[in-house]
Design a protein around this motif. Structure first.
Motif, PDB file in Angstrom:
ATOM      1  N   ALA A   1      29.988  61.850 122.921  1.00  0.00           N
ATOM      2  CA  ALA A   1      28.959  62.508 122.118  1.00  0.00           C
ATOM      3  C   ALA A   1      29.206  62.295 120.630  1.00  0.00           C
ATOM      4  O   ALA A   1      30.345  62.160 120.180  1.00  0.00           O
ATOM      5  N   PHE A   2      28.119  62.280 119.898  1.00  0.00           N
ATOM      6  CA  PHE A   2      28.225  62.147 118.448  1.00  0.00           C
ATOM      7  C   PHE A   2      28.302  63.526 117.817  1.00  0.00           C
ATOM      8  O   PHE A   2      27.538  64.419 118.161  1.00  0.00           O
ATOM      9  N   THR A   3      29.244  63.672 116.916  1.00  0.00           N
ATOM     10  CA  THR A   3      29.376  64.887 116.120  1.00  0.00           C
ATOM     11  C   THR A   3      29.453  64.462 114.660  1.00  0.00           C
ATOM     12  O   THR A   3      29.758  63.306 114.351  1.00  0.00           O
ATOM     13  N   VAL A   4      29.187  65.395 113.792  1.00  0.00           N
ATOM     14  CA  VAL A   4      29.296  65.111 112.366  1.00  0.00           C
ATOM     15  C   VAL A   4      30.716  64.661 112.045  1.00  0.00           C
ATOM     16  O   VAL A   4      30.922  63.685 111.310  1.00  0.00           O
ATOM     17  N   GLU A   5      31.690  65.334 112.612  1.00  0.00           N
ATOM     18  CA  GLU A   5      33.089  64.991 112.316  1.00  0.00           C
ATOM     19  C   GLU A   5      33.454  63.610 112.847  1.00  0.00           C
ATOM     20  O   GLU A   5      34.218  62.881 112.209  1.00  0.00           O
ATOM     21  N   ARG A   6      32.910  63.241 113.984  1.00  0.00           N
ATOM     22  CA  ARG A   6      33.187  61.907 114.523  1.00  0.00           C
ATOM     23  C   ARG A   6      32.597  60.845 113.608  1.00  0.00           C
ATOM     24  O   ARG A   6      33.251  59.838 113.298  1.00  0.00           O
TER      25      ARG A   6
END
Length: 75
Positions: free
Chosen positions: A2-7
Motif C-alpha cells: 500500500a502507498f502511504t505518505v511516509e512511504r
C-alpha cells in the motif's frame, strides 16, 4: 504494498540522498534535485506495483502531497 505518505516520502528521500523527515509535503521536488530520470524510475516502480500513474501526472505537480493524492495514499 500500500502507498502511504511516509512511504512516498521515504522513496523520494532515498533517491535524493536526504532524510525522509526533511522532505516537505508541499514543495516542488525539482527544487530538491529530483530530475526526470529519477521521476521516471519512481513512476515505473509504482506502476509495476499496480499503481495507475503516469510520468506526466507526477511531473505536473512534483510534490509528495500531490503524489499521495494521485496514488490514493493513506496517512
Amino acid at each position: 504494498m500500500a502507498f502511504t505518505v511516509e512511504r512516498i516520502r521515504a522513496e523520494v528521500a532515498d533517491l535524493l540522498g536526504e532524510d525522509p523527515a526533511g522532505i516537505p509535503l508541499d514543495e516542488d521536488l525539482a527544487d530538491w534535485g529530483l530530475d526526470s530520470v529519477r521521476l521516471m524510475s519512481l513512476a515505473e516502480r509504482w506502476r509495476a506495483e499496480g499503481a495507475d500513474v503516469a510520468f506526466v501526472r507526477l511531473a505536473e505537480r512534483p510534490e509528495v502531497g500531490a503524489w499521495a493524492a494521485l496514488l490514493g495514499a493513506t496517512a
